[in-house]
Design an enzyme around this catalytic site. Structure first.
Site, PDB file in Angstrom:
ATOM      1  N   HIS A  61      36.783  39.475  98.318  1.00 58.92           N
ATOM      2  CA  HIS A  61      38.286  38.846  98.376  1.00 58.92           C
ATOM      3  C   HIS A  61      38.522  38.455 100.077  1.00 58.92           C
ATOM      4  CE1 HIS A  61      39.185  42.887  99.273  1.00 58.92           C
ATOM      5  NE2 HIS A  61      40.430  42.776  99.484  1.00 58.92           N
ATOM      6  N   HIS A  63      41.030  39.622 101.928  1.00 55.91           N
ATOM      7  CA  HIS A  63      41.804  40.674 102.990  1.00 55.91           C
ATOM      8  C   HIS A  63      41.144  40.740 104.360  1.00 55.91           C
ATOM      9  CE1 HIS A  63      44.681  42.153  99.798  1.00 55.91           C
ATOM     10  NE2 HIS A  63      45.124  40.881 100.096  1.00 55.91           N
ATOM     11  N   ASP A  65      40.479  43.170 106.296  1.00 51.06           N
ATOM     12  CA  ASP A  65      39.460  44.599 106.260  1.00 51.06           C
ATOM     13  C   ASP A  65      38.199  44.142 105.569  1.00 51.06           C
ATOM     14  OD1 ASP A  65      41.089  44.453 103.934  1.00 51.06           O
ATOM     15  OD2 ASP A  65      40.460  46.718 103.718  1.00 51.06           O
ATOM     16  N   HIS A  66      37.890  42.967 104.935  1.00 48.29           N
ATOM     17  CA  HIS A  66      36.816  42.860 104.128  1.00 48.29           C
ATOM     18  C   HIS A  66      35.867  41.585 104.762  1.00 48.29           C
ATOM     19  CE1 HIS A  66      37.461  45.502 100.606  1.00 48.29           C
ATOM     20  NE2 HIS A  66      38.877  45.490 101.307  1.00 48.29           N
ATOM     21  N   ASP A 212      38.278  45.795  95.957  1.00 49.12           N
ATOM     22  CA  ASP A 212      39.566  46.179  95.731  1.00 49.12           C
ATOM     23  C   ASP A 212      40.329  45.464  94.536  1.00 49.12           C
ATOM     24  OD1 ASP A 212      39.442  47.042  98.347  1.00 49.12           O
ATOM     25  OD2 ASP A 212      40.913  45.824  99.130  1.00 49.12           O
ATOM     26  N   HIS A 270      36.137  52.685  99.624  1.00 50.15           N
ATOM     27  CA  HIS A 270      37.321  52.416 100.092  1.00 50.15           C
ATOM     28  C   HIS A 270      38.605  53.368 100.004  1.00 50.15           C
ATOM     29  CE1 HIS A 270      41.100  49.401 100.397  1.00 50.15           C
ATOM     30  NE2 HIS A 270      40.134  48.617 100.616  1.00 50.15           N
TER      31      HIS A 270
HETATM   32 ZN   LIG Z   1      40.485  46.658 101.340  1.00 51.51          ZN
HETATM   33 ZN   LIG Z   2      42.500  43.988  99.663  1.00 49.83          ZN
END
Ligand SMILES: [Zn+2]
Ligand SMILES: [Zn+2]
Length: 303
Positions: A61, A63, A65-66, A212, A270
């Protein structure tokens, strides 16, 4: 046989012991990086796995942090000429974001030598080879176009070591040819047919990776019976309200999915720094027998 290496196992922000989300799935000579959080290229160096043959990145996805590490990693792959092409697979929205990062920020004025391939994911298989199929399946999370990934080996009959030993088939090329269904002639002139040394059962390993997610009921059909499942477990059950509000899972939800789906081995990813050492592991073990809490640089073989 699959090898999975965790490169970053932190939730949202890194810690001194955990990098941001990334892991590598290797099957034979094929390598798939899943997510590329900030700092992933340094984690890759520290892991000793190196940058060669790293030409496929899958994003769960959009976000940050990814995916924020994608810019730096692609820059280094280009600088070092580590690969001639880099295919990035993601749902439409995260793919647009990744494309803006590389085209508008990393290379705003000139194109890289590296050939960038933008592959928009839809549910279903997107890598289909003789040995391996990789499919995407939809995942619900607080971001558009999220996907999980299912890696499936083409089922094959396997060689039986005791029969090979009994017939005196030496280790090396002969065994490889037998594994591919070819008859071989041994140095003493005897001929060995594949039928003599192969089991009757067809075996193909299956690995699922979910990033996530806020729910598990929709994942059940996609991860049923896999040998290994990697999934997030950001919160303990005591914080299930926070988990729900932030669109994440609790440990209990992840282990219940593994039980219901008949998963072989469960790896929880995570991880939040909010909990004392061992708390996630204790809760996880109460919910599912064969469970591990992933740490950076953990490596697991499925085969
Ligand atoms: Zn995340
Ligand atoms: Zn996320």
């Amino acid at each position: 046989m699959f090898e999975i290496t965790f490169l970053g196992t932190a939730a949202s922000v890194p810690s001194t012991s955990r990098g941001l989300s990334s892991l590598l799935v290797e099957h034979g000579r094929q390598r798939f990086m899943i997510d590329c959080g900030e700092g992933t290229q340094r984690q890759l160096m520290a892991s000793g796995l190196g940058f060669r043959r790293l030409d496929t990145i899958l994003l769960t996805h959009g976000h940050l942090d990814h995916l924020l590490g994608l810019g730096g990693l692609a820059g280094t792959l280009n600088l070092w000429r580590a690969t001639e092409r880099l295919a990035i697979h993601a749902g439409p929205a995260p793919l647009r974001l990744a494309r803006r990062l590389l085209e508008d920020v990393v290379w705003p004025d000139a194109s890289p030598r590296l050939a960038l391939e933008w592959r928009e994911l839809a549910p279903g298989p997107f890598v289909t080879g003789p040995e391996l199929t990789v499919s995407a399946f939809p995942v619900r999370h607080a971001a558009p176009d999220c996907f999980g990934f299912l890696f499936e080996e083409t089922p094959r009959r396997h060689l039986i070591a005791e029969r090979l030993d009994a017939l005196g088939v030496p280790a090396g090329g002969e065994r490889g040819r037998l594994a591919h269904g070819e008859a071989v002639t041994l140095p003493d002139g005897r001929r060995v047919e594949p039928e003599e040394v192969m089991g009757s059962e067809r075996i193909g390993r299956r690995v699922a990776v979910v990033g996530d997610t806020e729910s598990t009921d929709d994942l059940l059909e996609h991860v049923r019976g896999v040998d290994l499942l990697v999934i997030e477990a950001t919160f303990l059950d005591q914080d299930r309200d926070k988990a729900k509000a932030r669109s994440h899972l609790t440990v209990g939800q992840a282990t219940a999915l593994a039980r219901d789906a008949g998963v072989g081995e469960l790896w929880l990813n995570h991880q939040s720094p909010r909990y004392p050492a061992g708390a996630v592991e204790r809760e996880a073990r109460a919910g599912f027998g064969n469970v591990h809490v992933a740490a950076d640089f953990d490596r697991v073989t499925v085969g």
